[in-house]
Write a protein that holds these residues in place. Structure first.
Motif, PDB file in Angstrom:
ATOM      1  N   ALA A  76      54.710  30.299  77.800  1.00 37.59           N
ATOM      2  CA  ALA A  76      55.908  31.031  77.940  1.00 37.59           C
ATOM      3  C   ALA A  76      56.763  30.591  78.687  1.00 37.59           C
ATOM      4  O   ALA A  76      58.037  30.774  78.850  1.00 37.59           O
ATOM      5  N   VAL A  77      56.257  29.696  79.814  1.00 34.36           N
ATOM      6  CA  VAL A  77      57.622  29.006  80.506  1.00 34.36           C
ATOM      7  C   VAL A  77      58.597  28.342  79.583  1.00 34.36           C
ATOM      8  O   VAL A  77      59.957  28.347  79.983  1.00 34.36           O
ATOM      9  N   ILE A  78      58.056  27.485  78.595  1.00 35.47           N
ATOM     10  CA  ILE A  78      58.969  26.893  77.518  1.00 35.47           C
ATOM     11  C   ILE A  78      60.087  27.816  76.966  1.00 35.47           C
ATOM     12  O   ILE A  78      61.270  27.682  77.276  1.00 35.47           O
ATOM     13  N   ALA A  79      59.444  28.982  76.594  1.00 36.29           N
ATOM     14  CA  ALA A  79      60.138  29.998  75.824  1.00 36.29           C
ATOM     15  C   ALA A  79      61.432  30.746  76.915  1.00 36.29           C
ATOM     16  O   ALA A  79      62.392  31.072  76.630  1.00 36.29           O
ATOM     17  N   ILE A  80      60.593  31.097  78.140  1.00 34.01           N
ATOM     18  CA  ILE A  80      61.309  32.056  78.982  1.00 34.01           C
ATOM     19  C   ILE A  80      62.629  31.053  79.720  1.00 34.01           C
ATOM     20  O   ILE A  80      63.697  31.447  79.929  1.00 34.01           O
ATOM     21  N   ALA A  81      62.291  29.755  80.007  1.00 29.27           N
ATOM     22  CA  ALA A  81      63.082  28.898  80.509  1.00 29.27           C
ATOM     23  C   ALA A  81      64.311  28.698  79.392  1.00 29.27           C
ATOM     24  O   ALA A  81      65.426  28.758  79.874  1.00 29.27           O
ATOM     25  N   LYS A  82      64.103  28.330  78.113  1.00 26.82           N
ATOM     26  CA  LYS A  82      65.079  28.194  77.385  1.00 26.82           C
ATOM     27  C   LYS A  82      65.916  29.601  77.254  1.00 26.82           C
ATOM     28  O   LYS A  82      67.214  29.392  77.313  1.00 26.82           O
ATOM     29  N   ALA A  83      65.274  30.631  77.224  1.00 24.36           N
ATOM     30  CA  ALA A  83      66.203  32.001  77.243  1.00 24.36           C
ATOM     31  C   ALA A  83      66.838  32.052  78.274  1.00 24.36           C
ATOM     32  O   ALA A  83      68.118  32.819  78.230  1.00 24.36           O
ATOM     33  N   ARG A  84      66.599  31.709  79.533  1.00 23.66           N
ATOM     34  CA  ARG A  84      67.543  31.733  80.674  1.00 23.66           C
ATOM     35  C   ARG A  84      68.173  30.368  80.924  1.00 23.66           C
ATOM     36  O   ARG A  84      69.187  30.296  81.926  1.00 23.66           O
ATOM     37  N   GLY A  85      68.277  29.491  79.886  1.00 23.69           N
ATOM     38  CA  GLY A  85      69.317  28.334  80.083  1.00 23.69           C
ATOM     39  C   GLY A  85      68.844  27.245  80.908  1.00 23.69           C
ATOM     40  O   GLY A  85      69.519  26.537  81.365  1.00 23.69           O
ATOM     41  N   LEU A  86      67.546  27.184  81.142  1.00 22.71           N
ATOM     42  CA  LEU A  86      67.018  26.145  82.049  1.00 22.71           C
ATOM     43  C   LEU A  86      66.176  25.162  81.016  1.00 22.71           C
ATOM     44  O   LEU A  86      65.998  25.651  79.580  1.00 22.71           O
ATOM     45  N   ARG A  87      65.808  24.044  81.381  1.00 21.71           N
ATOM     46  CA  ARG A  87      65.455  23.002  80.584  1.00 21.71           C
ATOM     47  C   ARG A  87      64.047  22.769  80.955  1.00 21.71           C
ATOM     48  O   ARG A  87      63.706  22.700  82.332  1.00 21.71           O
ATOM     49  N   THR A  88      63.262  22.161  80.293  1.00 20.44           N
ATOM     50  CA  THR A  88      61.704  22.033  80.894  1.00 20.44           C
ATOM     51  C   THR A  88      61.233  20.569  80.289  1.00 20.44           C
ATOM     52  O   THR A  88      61.622  19.945  79.338  1.00 20.44           O
ATOM     53  N   VAL A  89      60.592  20.068  81.460  1.00 16.66           N
ATOM     54  CA  VAL A  89      59.744  18.911  81.310  1.00 16.66           C
ATOM     55  C   VAL A  89      58.345  19.118  81.042  1.00 16.66           C
ATOM     56  O   VAL A  89      57.640  19.904  82.137  1.00 16.66           O
ATOM     57  N   ASN A  90      57.559  18.869  80.117  1.00 15.48           N
ATOM     58  CA  ASN A  90      56.259  19.150  79.766  1.00 15.48           C
ATOM     59  C   ASN A  90      55.415  18.173  79.979  1.00 15.48           C
ATOM     60  O   ASN A  90      55.594  17.355  79.180  1.00 15.48           O
ATOM     61  N   VAL A  91      54.359  18.552  80.720  1.00 18.64           N
ATOM     62  CA  VAL A  91      53.481  17.483  80.848  1.00 18.64           C
ATOM     63  C   VAL A  91      52.035  17.686  80.161  1.00 18.64           C
ATOM     64  O   VAL A  91      51.582  18.674  80.437  1.00 18.64           O
ATOM     65  N   VAL A  92      51.409  16.993  79.180  1.00 16.38           N
ATOM     66  CA  VAL A  92      50.181  17.195  78.602  1.00 16.38           C
ATOM     67  C   VAL A  92      49.157  16.250  78.598  1.00 16.38           C
ATOM     68  O   VAL A  92      49.593  14.912  78.928  1.00 16.38           O
ATOM     69  N   ARG A  93      47.920  16.292  78.506  1.00 15.03           N
ATOM     70  CA  ARG A  93      47.111  15.196  78.399  1.00 15.03           C
ATOM     71  C   ARG A  93      46.798  14.806  77.078  1.00 15.03           C
ATOM     72  O   ARG A  93      46.480  13.581  77.208  1.00 15.03           O
ATOM     73  N   ARG A  94      47.047  15.235  76.005  1.00 14.77           N
ATOM     74  CA  ARG A  94      46.786  14.595  74.659  1.00 14.77           C
ATOM     75  C   ARG A  94      48.223  14.435  73.852  1.00 14.77           C
ATOM     76  O   ARG A  94      49.033  15.398  73.744  1.00 14.77           O
ATOM     77  N   PRO A  95      48.350  13.282  73.410  1.00 14.34           N
ATOM     78  CA  PRO A  95      49.550  12.873  72.757  1.00 14.34           C
ATOM     79  C   PRO A  95      49.814  13.644  71.439  1.00 14.34           C
ATOM     80  O   PRO A  95      51.147  13.876  71.077  1.00 14.34           O
ATOM     81  N   GLU A  96      48.885  14.172  71.002  1.00 13.21           N
ATOM     82  CA  GLU A  96      49.153  15.038  69.545  1.00 13.21           C
ATOM     83  C   GLU A  96      49.969  16.375  69.913  1.00 13.21           C
ATOM     84  O   GLU A  96      50.023  16.715  68.844  1.00 13.21           O
ATOM     85  N   LEU A  97      49.951  16.750  71.226  1.00 12.59           N
ATOM     86  CA  LEU A  97      50.702  17.903  71.390  1.00 12.59           C
ATOM     87  C   LEU A  97      52.384  17.616  71.674  1.00 12.59           C
ATOM     88  O   LEU A  97      52.999  18.608  71.610  1.00 12.59           O
ATOM     89  N   ILE A  98      52.593  16.506  71.656  1.00 16.86           N
ATOM     90  CA  ILE A  98      54.088  15.979  72.120  1.00 16.86           C
ATOM     91  C   ILE A  98      54.957  17.029  70.965  1.00 16.86           C
ATOM     92  O   ILE A  98      56.052  17.701  71.293  1.00 16.86           O
ATOM     93  N   ASP A  99      54.798  16.595  69.682  1.00 17.46           N
ATOM     94  CA  ASP A  99      55.506  17.188  68.607  1.00 17.46           C
ATOM     95  C   ASP A  99      55.316  18.793  68.675  1.00 17.46           C
ATOM     96  O   ASP A  99      56.671  19.702  68.342  1.00 17.46           O
ATOM     97  N   GLU A 100      54.288  19.270  68.587  1.00 15.81           N
ATOM     98  CA  GLU A 100      54.094  20.678  68.732  1.00 15.81           C
ATOM     99  C   GLU A 100      54.895  21.523  69.690  1.00 15.81           C
ATOM    100  O   GLU A 100      55.638  22.349  69.526  1.00 15.81           O
ATOM    101  N   LEU A 101      54.932  20.869  71.106  1.00 21.02           N
ATOM    102  CA  LEU A 101      55.630  21.457  72.191  1.00 21.02           C
ATOM    103  C   LEU A 101      56.977  21.156  71.987  1.00 21.02           C
ATOM    104  O   LEU A 101      57.929  22.118  72.819  1.00 21.02           O
ATOM    105  N   LYS A 102      57.629  19.977  71.423  1.00 21.29           N
ATOM    106  CA  LYS A 102      59.078  20.075  71.180  1.00 21.29           C
ATOM    107  C   LYS A 102      59.548  20.943  70.176  1.00 21.29           C
ATOM    108  O   LYS A 102      60.440  21.690  70.318  1.00 21.29           O
ATOM    109  N   ALA A 103      58.546  21.318  69.069  1.00 27.46           N
ATOM    110  CA  ALA A 103      58.929  22.223  68.368  1.00 27.46           C
ATOM    111  C   ALA A 103      58.915  23.483  68.887  1.00 27.46           C
ATOM    112  O   ALA A 103      59.695  24.395  68.309  1.00 27.46           O
ATOM    113  N   ALA A 104      58.027  23.942  69.751  1.00 29.78           N
ATOM    114  CA  ALA A 104      57.989  25.103  70.439  1.00 29.78           C
ATOM    115  C   ALA A 104      59.285  25.256  71.421  1.00 29.78           C
ATOM    116  O   ALA A 104      59.371  26.115  72.077  1.00 29.78           O
TER     117      ALA A 104
END
Lengths: 324, 324
Positions: A156-184
């Protein structure tokens, strides 16, 4: 009708019961009688059953923090009709076949949103939205950073930040999430590790990050603390690792950091209903266009409370209740 | 003249040197030439030598954060005369035989204060005073809580809080300090331990404690976090245990706590000199009447820098320098 209750504090699947409850009568003026369509089981619900949550009500107690329902009977002087789908206002125990709710505080759900996603329109999106707006005043284009980026709040942070013109740095524990969260919609997605601050600085061109969201605690928090700029704020909204919250004192002292807790329930207790409605209307389009979307793993009837709760305790996607 | 410098980052007693330096000339208008009487060695000085402090200046670098000196020569247009004792203003490297300082920013030391206590009038008392006034607005009679209550800052907190009509809960690790800190004016003195919040509540009649000072980190911090009231603030000014700062996420989240870092050096960088003088004049009477008093273990000449620093790293009382 059926309702789910907690009868003791302990292992969630052992203390939860489906009980026969009195169905509400026809609604008085200004009220709606509704039938549950969907209500999620959140980690906070399991914490409450274990007696580890921020409130510890006397037992037995009804459960469920949010949900979506269908209007089955309308009191006088309301704008609703039978079959309208509404978001159940804050303050009801939603794990019940029927409820009586205030028409004034009920928000209609647009046609394009399915029941499951509509049932989760409140807790996680509101947490994300309020953490983005109520702690640090950010300018368009600024970065915020978060761990637990793949959680309900994180997405939700990713989506709402984008809608408000903000950018996000997203930290995850599993590398396989990278593409998924970039797509999100995540602008930067990084795997946690010792040199996180350096990699964040590289990925953001050394942009000062004045706001961070902490949902993991433990070493992940210490790592995140190192990425927030001097004078910045870290908002702690969960501790998913079940570890203590950890920070490096020199980060706090020499970089003038602020660490704040945020609990949506406390916010709701004194929230202006007009602001609640305003935020709901800000969230619904993001849910309708799929920007905020929570993977659903299974939907159980209220009659299968133990099975549902047991599943929720080990599920990767969301477990929901629906009317029995 | 002699001055103490750091020539490398490493073990403090290995990287410190006494160097021959150029004695300042007669002072220009508005300035004073002073000779060092006393300057303390603080834990922060040792941290800086190890390269672990909030600033890491290029080397070699002069050292010393505060001190008291005797006027030996006066520039035109000042109110001072030879032999006046003055507190060296912030921003000088005090571990030197002679310094040139601004008369406007120098504060005269009253006769009743000895050199050693006068030399420590700034860093710890200012830290205590600003933590008491700049984070939470407290009403007379309110409690503040602190760990490291026997430290220089901790004892200053006790004295300044009392002078301002506030009460203190003081947490220590050794029971033998209880009587000593009560004699020093501590209202409540408790030994740290698992049930600290319960014992604090008993000792204060369940008074809500809205402000806490954290100087230890590690488990002591987690313990202290449990004693601060909902909506309260914990100010972290040191991490004497060399452990990470630790908090229990439910305390942060459900009790809406704020954790802030405080670093006096940052405050000084933008402080109004009139406010600095005002606080100095607030502190001096508390030092004069013995309310703020730091036990002194030994005084070394600047020529014995290594011996002094080595002693400071293991001393219980304060180690000071004086002119060689």
């Amino acid at each position: 009708m059926l309702a789910v209750q907690v009868v003791d504090y302990g292992k969630p699947w052992e203390v939860v019961r489906t009980m026969e409850a009195t169905e509400p009568p026809s609604p008085p003026a200004g009220q709606l009688k509704v039938k549950l369509l969907a209500a999620p089981i959140h980690p906070a619900d399991l914490l409450l059953m274990r007696g580890l949550y921020g409130k510890r009500p006397s037992l037995p107690v009804g459960m469920g923090g949010e949900g979506v329902a269908s209007v089955v009977d309308v009191g006088e002087g309301t704008d609703f009709k039978r079959g309208d789908r509404v978001i159940i206002p804050y303050g009801h125990d939603t794990w019940a076949d029927h409820l009586t709710i205030s028409a004034k505080r009920a928000v209609k759900v647009p046609a394009g949103i399915d029941d499951a996603q509509a049932s989760m329109a409140m807790i996680n999106p509101f947490t994300a939205r309020l953490m983005l707006t109520d702690f640090v005043e950010l300018a368009p284009g600024e970065f915020v950073i978060q761990n637990a980026a793949n959680s309900g709040v994180g997405r939700a942070v990713i989506a709402i930040a984008k809608a408000r013109g903000l950018r996000t740095v997203n930290v995850v524990r599993r590398p396989e999430l990278i593409d998924e969260l970039k797509a999100a919609g995540g602008d930067v997605v990084l795997v946690d590790g010792q040199d996180l601050p350096k990699r964040v600085a590289e990925a953001t061109g050394n942009a000062p990050i004045r706001l961070g969201f902490e949902g993991v605690a433990g070493e992940a928090m210490r790592s995140l603390t190192g990425t927030v700029a001097e004078g910045g704020t870290l908002v702690v909204y969960a501790g998913m690792s079940a570890q203590p919250a950890v920070a490096f004192p020199p980060h706090l002292i020499f970089r003038d950091l602020t660490i704040r807790g945020f609990w949506l329930i406390k916010w709701f207790r004194s929230a202006d209903p007009r602001l609640v409605a305003e935020i709901q209307h800000e969230m619904l389009p993001l849910i309708a266009d799929g920007s905020i979307k929570v993977p659903v793993e299974h939907i159980y009837p209220l009659s299968s409370a133990r099975e549902a709760i047991s599943h929720a305790a080990r599920a990767k996607g969301k477990i929901l209740f629906t009317a029995s």
